[in-house]
Structures are given as structure tokens and as C-alpha cells.
Design a protein around this motif. Sequence first.
Motif, mmCIF file in Angstrom:
data_model
loop_
_atom_site.group_PDB
_atom_site.id
_atom_site.type_symbol
_atom_site.label_atom_id
_atom_site.label_comp_id
_atom_site.label_asym_id
_atom_site.label_seq_id
_atom_site.Cartn_x
_atom_site.Cartn_y
_atom_site.Cartn_z
ATOM 1 N N ARG A 117 0.827 -1.207 0.000
ATOM 2 C CA ARG A 117 0.000 0.000 0.000
ATOM 3 C C ARG A 117 0.860 1.255 0.000
ATOM 4 N NH1 ARG A 117 -4.114 -2.083 4.643
ATOM 5 N NH2 ARG A 117 -2.147 -1.875 5.806
ATOM 6 N N TYR A 118 0.406 2.253 -0.719
ATOM 7 C CA TYR A 118 1.127 3.520 -0.823
ATOM 8 C C TYR A 118 1.426 4.092 0.554
ATOM 9 C CZ TYR A 118 2.199 8.300 -2.360
ATOM 10 O OH TYR A 118 2.811 9.514 -2.587
ATOM 11 N N GLU A 119 0.410 4.131 1.416
ATOM 12 C CA GLU A 119 0.565 4.753 2.730
ATOM 13 C C GLU A 119 1.669 4.081 3.532
ATOM 14 O OE1 GLU A 119 -2.139 5.725 6.725
ATOM 15 O OE2 GLU A 119 -3.011 4.652 5.007
ATOM 16 N N ASP A 120 1.696 2.759 3.534
ATOM 17 C CA ASP A 120 2.718 2.037 4.297
ATOM 18 C C ASP A 120 4.106 2.247 3.703
ATOM 19 O OD1 ASP A 120 0.778 0.999 6.007
ATOM 20 O OD2 ASP A 120 0.470 -0.780 4.759
ATOM 21 N N ILE A 121 4.201 2.170 2.385
ATOM 22 C CA ILE A 121 5.497 2.292 1.715
ATOM 23 C C ILE A 121 6.095 3.678 1.951
ATOM 24 C CG2 ILE A 121 6.606 2.345 -0.560
ATOM 25 C CD1 ILE A 121 4.503 0.146 -1.357
ATOM 26 N N ALA A 122 5.274 4.725 1.805
ATOM 27 C CA ALA A 122 5.761 6.084 2.023
ATOM 28 C C ALA A 122 6.199 6.287 3.466
ATOM 29 C CB ALA A 122 4.674 7.094 1.658
ATOM 30 N N ARG A 123 5.449 5.726 4.409
ATOM 31 C CA ARG A 123 5.808 5.877 5.824
ATOM 32 C C ARG A 123 7.142 5.197 6.121
ATOM 33 N NH1 ARG A 123 4.428 1.744 10.474
ATOM 34 N NH2 ARG A 123 5.885 2.609 12.017
ATOM 35 N N ILE A 124 7.339 3.978 5.622
ATOM 36 C CA ILE A 124 8.585 3.246 5.884
ATOM 37 C C ILE A 124 9.775 3.994 5.288
ATOM 38 C CG2 ILE A 124 9.838 1.111 5.373
ATOM 39 C CD1 ILE A 124 7.018 -0.259 5.374
ATOM 40 N N ALA A 125 9.600 4.557 4.094
ATOM 41 C CA ALA A 125 10.700 5.267 3.434
ATOM 42 C C ALA A 125 11.069 6.546 4.166
ATOM 43 C CB ALA A 125 10.317 5.571 1.990
ATOM 44 N N ARG A 126 10.104 7.176 4.847
ATOM 45 C CA ARG A 126 10.352 8.461 5.498
ATOM 46 C C ARG A 126 10.771 8.335 6.957
ATOM 47 N NH1 ARG A 126 6.051 11.497 6.250
ATOM 48 N NH2 ARG A 126 7.386 13.285 6.658
ATOM 49 N N ASP A 127 10.441 7.216 7.591
ATOM 50 C CA ASP A 127 10.674 7.069 9.027
ATOM 51 C C ASP A 127 12.064 6.484 9.277
ATOM 52 O OD1 ASP A 127 10.656 6.589 11.724
ATOM 53 O OD2 ASP A 127 8.780 5.459 11.757
ATOM 54 N N ASP A 128 13.074 7.355 9.359
ATOM 55 C CA ASP A 128 14.455 6.894 9.526
ATOM 56 C C ASP A 128 14.748 6.416 10.938
ATOM 57 O OD1 ASP A 128 15.185 7.551 6.852
ATOM 58 O OD2 ASP A 128 15.321 9.654 7.427
ATOM 59 N N ALA A 129 13.924 6.780 11.897
ATOM 60 C CA ALA A 129 14.155 6.325 13.259
ATOM 61 C C ALA A 129 13.751 4.866 13.444
ATOM 62 C CB ALA A 129 13.382 7.206 14.248
ATOM 63 N N THR A 130 12.748 4.422 12.679
ATOM 64 C CA THR A 130 12.224 3.063 12.837
ATOM 65 C C THR A 130 12.764 2.113 11.776
ATOM 66 O OG1 THR A 130 10.201 4.069 13.704
ATOM 67 C CG2 THR A 130 10.086 1.732 13.126
ATOM 68 N N PHE A 131 13.125 2.649 10.612
ATOM 69 C CA PHE A 131 13.571 1.809 9.497
ATOM 70 C C PHE A 131 14.898 2.354 8.971
ATOM 71 C CE2 PHE A 131 8.959 1.870 9.687
ATOM 72 C CZ PHE A 131 8.639 0.516 9.720
ATOM 73 N N SER A 132 15.818 1.459 8.665
ATOM 74 C CA SER A 132 17.175 1.865 8.287
ATOM 75 C C SER A 132 17.544 1.343 6.898
ATOM 76 C CB SER A 132 18.178 1.322 9.303
ATOM 77 O OG SER A 132 19.508 1.528 8.869
ATOM 78 N N SER A 133 18.368 2.126 6.199
ATOM 79 C CA SER A 133 18.918 1.705 4.911
ATOM 80 C C SER A 133 20.365 1.254 5.031
ATOM 81 C CB SER A 133 18.835 2.857 3.903
ATOM 82 O OG SER A 133 17.495 3.220 3.655
ATOM 83 N N ALA A 134 20.924 1.316 6.237
ATOM 84 C CA ALA A 134 22.337 0.967 6.444
ATOM 85 C C ALA A 134 22.539 -0.539 6.369
ATOM 86 C CB ALA A 134 22.805 1.498 7.788
ATOM 87 N N ARG A 135 23.769 -0.946 6.137
ATOM 88 C CA ARG A 135 24.083 -2.373 6.035
ATOM 89 C C ARG A 135 23.842 -3.098 7.349
ATOM 90 N NH1 ARG A 135 28.779 -3.951 1.806
ATOM 91 N NH2 ARG A 135 28.354 -2.358 0.243
ATOM 92 N N GLY A 136 24.286 -2.516 8.449
ATOM 93 C CA GLY A 136 24.141 -3.205 9.721
ATOM 94 C C GLY A 136 24.832 -4.554 9.693
#
Length: 728
Positions: free
Chosen positions: A48-67
Motif C-alpha cells: 500500500r502507498y501509505e505504508d510504503i511512504a511511511r517506511i521510506a520516510r521514518d528513519d528512526a524506525t527503518f534503516s537503509s544501512a548495512r548493519g
Amino acid sequence: MEAARPTVEFDHHAPEFTIDPVRPYAELRAECPVAWTESYGGHWVTTRYEDIARIARDDATFSSARGDVDGIAFVIPESKALPQYPIELDPPESTPYRELINPLLSRSAVDALVPMIAKHVTEVIDGFIEDGSADLVHQLTNPVPTAVTLDWLGFPREDWKRLAGPIHDLFAAIPGSERERRGGEALGFMGDRIFQLMNDRRAEPTSDAISWLVRQVKPSGEPFTDDELGSVIFLLIAGGVDTTTSLTGSTLVHLAQHPEDRERLIREPALLDVATEEFLRKFAPSQSMARTIMKDTTIGACPVMRGERVLIPWIAANHDPEVFPEPEKVVLDRDPRGHLSFGIGTHRCAGAHLARAMFREMITQVLERLPDYTLDPVGATPTESWGNQSGWDAIPVTFTPGRKRGIPATKTTTGLDVQLLTIAAVEPIADGVVSLRLVGDGQLPGWEPGAHLDLILPSGKVRQYSLCGDPADTSSYRVAVLHEPAGRGGSAEVHETLAPGVTVRVRGPKNHFPLVDAERYLFVAGGIGITPISAMVRAADARGADWTLLYGGRTRASMAFAGRLKEQYGDRVQLVPQDEFGHPDLAAAFTAAKPGTKVYCCGPEGLLTAVEQTVGGLELHVERFTGGGAERIPAIPADARSFEVTLARAGRTLTVPDDRTLLEAIRDVVPGVPYDCEEGYCGSCETRVLAGQAEHRDSILSAAERADGSTMMICVSRCASDRLTLDL
């Protein structure tokens, strides 16, 4: 399925995604919008658009780093590649790298690259235009983005062909395949070349992007290391080449399969600006990305746990029917604002302006030079995997052979003939309105009232302007252009860059608004809509017809040709400046018109709608030029007031006057501040608010985010207090 962890079989790299990348997500959205799959070690799939946009914008909860992931973590499965900054970092670690590249990819910086882009497209098409056949992937959509990107960065010409194929292979291959391995190995040369060029440019700087990059330092004053700069340059190449190859190829395939859309773009070239966004929505080059969950949370009411991976498919968001009605259709004049093909949030694509510029020039030249191209019977060949990125391995076509640019050609019948004209004069004729006089080498093609020209501006934008001179004058053309600060940039470019001596490419004249013979006319014009009407008035009077003109505008001083028309035609011209008389009385004018009167109207959409609702049984002719579909947010509200803004990291305090946007004021100090849409819907300019209260005017932030007040979109939002402090 399990209630707590709904599990499905789902593999976004499966072959069926190359046939129809949308259907599997649509089926999953209907069945279970957030689901777990065991594919590639297990991950969540969102639809869903709403979920995808939220995950992409919420850097505190979701990360793009390798970890802990052994490879690039922003795709699933992870890719065994060198680090790519800033996309593999989260704020604040990513900020210095993002600010490093933003100035290179700003709108103004890309506008300066347009002549170079046009040169590469012309050179590439010249290489096959006389053959009558080509593979549009190998001979156009792959070599052009590679040449443009590497030329801009500073790679020597001999590297362009050597790197084009491997870059394409790396993105086109199935993860873990032999093709992916070969592509990766071949790109080892690119890594070596990057470090060599950095050393060379430090010793002998030139005007290329690498020379600029190696001179920059971090906000702390420390230099960027070679590894850091190498990572940034690698990402600029990886992100800038095959994505544009993919978008352009998918669009060319669509236009071959839907000739009605191709013909419409040929007839209405100015439509390409809006259509580009629809093509991006429909054919998102980057199909998906991924993030890592950093703390237990929920996605669409579904519990998810720290450390789990989540797929965010842009293609699914772009086809969410809750956001884009009938998403399976390509609607050229749809206004798909908010599509996520460039992402959203911290990692929204910094190269959006460059991608659009390359795409626009390639599509424009194909429609101009290969207008009758057809797919060969074998059809186009999709790349092996469309899981992370869509694309094509081959698009074989045939077409009527043409001529190389620069070789004189006889007049064709395609309606796409392009002539090079020179600006002979630029004359202010009303508040915010200039008249342009264009001349050629000799006599110009004739025209009739209602005709317009397509001006191909130096930036590549195409704009339509009505001819308003004398049709009997074949030595020059005249158009009048209103400066619209809240528009899409065409009028601003005309007013700011076109001067006597400048040459522009022009198509036309074309006439979709002809003046038919009649005994009686009622002409209705609003603002700059007077341009075609003025020529019609002259023609009607010469024919001896019975006519009147009702002409409205904001102020008398803003109404082009008003004084001349009133002086020449007297009471047959009724001027209605809004600040003096309000809006024209349309109902009275139509009631007084005699039977058989033909009504001609041109002006803003509000006037056209009002005329259509009140014209009654009179025969109506209107002209609309292509515009965005939905209501747009004005950049500056009518009740705007000035305020102060402090840029914390820059150490500057500015006054934002009531007639400038916050973004415009900030760009005076921070030229590389990111922005794209300037209408509050893309999220590129989202900025942290350190103090003060924002007046939110965007269409992205939720009610909770607005109440929290920690960020704002600086392109349209302003200050609700007297002062703001921003993290810039």
C-alpha cells in the motif's frame, strides 16, 4: 496463513514479474497488504502507498544501512557491492554526503547540462538514423545515459562504451547469476578508474564534476577520504545510468504499442512534461528497495520485529488504486503527483532532474526524427529480473530512414518539422508580459489566427505560445508570454534567459483553434488569453463581420494589447480590469448576443469553465493548453507575510519577504538545498525544524506530524510565528 504473521509465497525476482510486475502486488494487496515471505532469508512485503511512504520516510524506525547484512541492505537479496554513500547511511551520518552531491544535481545545475545532453542524443541517433532500423537499447537508451553521466563526471570518452554494457548487466541480471558476476567483475575497472581520476583532478582540475568533488570538505572541515568519494561517485554512476535506460525503454515500448499516445505527444509536445510523470509512475525504473526494522513496531496494524527486513516496492505504491484511480492505464494528462518512482524521504533520488532531462531529450528526438518507428515482430526483450529494477535487453525497431542533424532536409509531412529561429526583439508590453519577435533565414511558413508555436526552450522544456502578430508578415513571428512564478518553469525561463540574439528550436505553426467563417463573433479573453484572440479580432474586422470583444484581467496595466485594441476599435472592445469592475458579466454578454453568434474564448481555466456554464445555446470554441490535472498549491498564499529564518548550520539569519518562498530565500545561502516539485507533494525539501512553528501547506505530512512540528516542506510551507530555526 498465521494470524500474527501472515505468510505467503512471494518472490519479486520470479519470471512472472517481467511479464506483469503489477499484478502480483495487486493480488497481495487485496488478499493481505502486509505479508511475510520466506524468500531470500525471510522478509516482509508491503503493497500500500501509505505504508510504503511511511517506511521510506521514518528513519528512526527503518534503516537503509548495512548493519549486520553482508552486502548492500537497501535491496533484497543483499547485493555484494562496494559501499554506496549516502544511500547506505541514515541521518545524520548521510547528511554530509547528501549535501556534497546536491549542488551538482540541482535544477539549475542540470539546466546547464541540457546542451551537452542534446549533443549526445543527437550524436547517438545520427549513428543509425540513415539505416532505417536499430536496437533502441543498445543504440540509444543504454549509451546515452552512460555517455552523459560519465562525460559530466569527467571520464574519458574511451571509457563510455567499455562501461555501458557492464552497468546494464549488473542491474539486468538475476541475483547470483553468472551475468551479475560478470557485470560486477567488469566494473572493477570502473573502481580503478574512479580513484585514478580523483588523483588526476587533484593535480590538474578541470570543469567536470569529479574536479568539484575532490575540492569539497565536510562541515567539520575534514576532507572526504578517497574511499568516501569513490563510494559517492560509484553511486552517481549506478543510480544515473541504467535507471534512465529502463524508463526510456519502457516508454518507447509503450508508445510503439499504443500509437494513439504517440500521435498525441507528436501533436501536443508540451504535454511531455506532464506525461513524463505518468511514465515514471507507470514504469518505475527502480521497482523496489528495502529497509531494516530498527525497533518493534507495526506496519498497517501488522506487528513486525526489530532486525527483520521489509520490501518497499515503489511499483506497488504507484499502482495503489486508493491513490491513483485506474492505475493500470497510462493517462498522458493525468497529474500523478506524489508517485514514488524517485522514492520519498531522506533517500529520494538526488538525480531526479538529470533523469528527467535525459529522458525528455531522448523521447523528444525519437518523436521528431523516428516518428513512425515500429517494433519488429520478434518484439522487445525484457531483462532477466524486474525485482529491483525493470528494463529491456533489446528493443528492435524499423522506421523511415532520416538524415543526420546538420544535413539540410526537405520539408516533411510529419508535423514535427523543427526550425531554428533567432530572437530579434524582446519587448515588455504589460505588467509581467513580454513580446518576443522571432526571425529565420528568410520567409517563414504562413499561419492563420488561432495558430501557435511550440517553443523548445534551451532547458529542453516545450511550451506552446499563440501567435499574436500579423499573419501577412512572413518575415517574423510574434508571441507574448506571461511570467507565471508558480508555473512549471517555462515562462520563467523565457523571461530570464531569452534575449535578442538567442536561438531557439521551434515547431509549427499549428492551429487547433481556427477561426471559422461567421457573420457575428463574441470574443472573450482573460489575461494572456488575449494573444490568439487579438489576431482573430483583426481577421474578423478585415472580413467585415459583426464582432465584440470582452476582455478581462487583473489590472489595466497587466492587460496586454488593451490600449491598442481600445484605441483601434473603440466601443467594440469592453475592457474589464478586475480591480476596477470585478469579473466580466458573462451572462449579460451571452444574453445580448444575437442568434448565430460564434463565441471564441481563451484564458485561465476558471474563465473557460464559467463560459462553458453560461454560454447557453451559442456555438462555443475554446482553447486549452496542456496543464496539470489537479488543483495546485500556490507557492505563496495570498495572505503571506514576511518572517525571519535562522539556518543553524550555516550560521545565517534571513528575512523571507512576503513575495518569496522560504525555499527561494534559503537557496540564496545554501544553493544545493534539495528540492523538486516546489508544490509540496514530493518530500525532497523536507527539513528539520529546530525552533519556531511552521505553517504547513504540503500534502505529505500527516496530522500527527504537523502537530509534532519537527519537520516541514520548505518549498510551500511558511512560518506561523515570527521566526523559524532550521537544520540547514
